[in-house]
Design an enzyme around this catalytic site. Structure first.
Site, mmCIF file in Angstrom:
data_model
loop_
_atom_site.group_PDB
_atom_site.id
_atom_site.type_symbol
_atom_site.label_atom_id
_atom_site.label_comp_id
_atom_site.label_asym_id
_atom_site.label_seq_id
_atom_site.Cartn_x
_atom_site.Cartn_y
_atom_site.Cartn_z
ATOM 1 N N CYS A 143 4.357 7.359 -1.391
ATOM 2 C CA CYS A 143 3.306 8.362 -1.177
ATOM 3 C C CYS A 143 3.784 9.435 -0.186
ATOM 4 C CB CYS A 143 2.043 7.683 -0.658
ATOM 5 S SG CYS A 143 0.744 8.831 -0.163
ATOM 6 N N CYS A 146 1.256 10.151 2.626
ATOM 7 C CA CYS A 146 1.266 9.056 3.606
ATOM 8 C C CYS A 146 2.397 9.235 4.610
ATOM 9 C CB CYS A 146 1.416 7.710 2.890
ATOM 10 S SG CYS A 146 0.106 7.320 1.715
#
Length: 254
Positions: A143, A146
């Site tokens: 991600c 993230c």
């Protein structure tokens, strides 16, 4: 010759002066005297000691003993050479110190990674049982959002780590299937804010200013019933891209 006016006058010597000396005249060998004088001058020039008296030559054994004593006394004040064991210990301590300094600088200057956060996170089961409010982050290693938010999450965590639990759950881990359904996780990063009893007060999803996370965590730390940002969604990564893997360690929260 005495009557000539241009002649030089020679002083008169009394005969008594020659007869008054009791010894016969001495004849000096000037050549020998000069040689001796030259030799004496040569000896004086080569002699280092200003004392004209002759120096006594010491036996060879005495000189060796004096040299040994001088060397020992000179080395007495010097530190001993380090041993290999000491050098090894110093090297290990230096390496550990450098690694610790690098890790600390990396975390302090925004180099925090998801792996770092996961290693510092509290296990989910422990967070639900210690009586503190909890922030649960659902994430994945792939991600991008993230990874971008990791430094901000770390800074907030450091500020409230004594009052609020921080948990990280990897959506690729099949262990958390139930939690994914329970919290309705469809995009990551997904932050769920739980009170001290484990009840969800709100969540924020995706890329958002750090202030949103900071204000919500501050509300949890103060024990407020609601968080100021209960339902906020920013740019996120869809969980449809999950790369599911089996759980290796049942206690793992990654």
């Amino acid at each position: 010759m005495a009557s000539t006016s241009s002649a030089t006058t020679i002083p008169q010597f009394r005969s008594s002066s020659f007869h008054s000396h009791p010894h016969p005249p001495l004849f000096v060998n000037f050549s020998s005297h000069c040689q001796k004088t030259d030799l004496r001058r040569h000896r004086i020039f080569c002699q280092n000691n200003s004392d004209p008296s002759p120096t006594e030559e010491k036996p060879e054994s005495t000189i060796d003993a004096v040299a040994t004593e001088t060397t020992s006394s000179a080395g007495a004040g010097l530190p001993a050479y380090p041993t290999k064991d000491l050098n090894r210990r110093v090297a290990v301590a230096s390496v550990l110190g450098a690694v610790g300094l690098f890790a600390s600088a990396r975390l302090d200057f925004g180099g925090t990674s998801l792996k770092d956060l996961s290693a510092l996170a509290l296990p989910y089961e422990e967070a639900l049982s210690n009586g503190k409010p909890t922030v649960v982050e659902f994430y994945a290693d792939w991600c991008e959002v993230c990874r971008e938010l990791a430094p901000d999450v770390y800074k907030v965590k450091q500020q409230f780590k004594d009052k609020v639990n921080f948990v990280m759950l990897n959506v690729d881990n099949t262990k958390w299937e139930q939690e994914l359904d329970e919290f309705g996780v469809e995009g990551i990063p997904h932050f769920a804010f739980l009170d001290k009893d484990g009840n969800e007060e709100g969540n924020v999803v995706g890329r958002l200013p750090r202030q949103y996370l900071l204000e919500n965590v501050d509300a949890l730390a103060r024990g407020e019933a609601n968080v100021p940002h209960a339902r906020v969604v920013g740019q996120y990564s869809s969980t449809e891209g999950r790369r599911v893997h089996q759980v290796v360690d049942p206690r793992s929260h990654g």
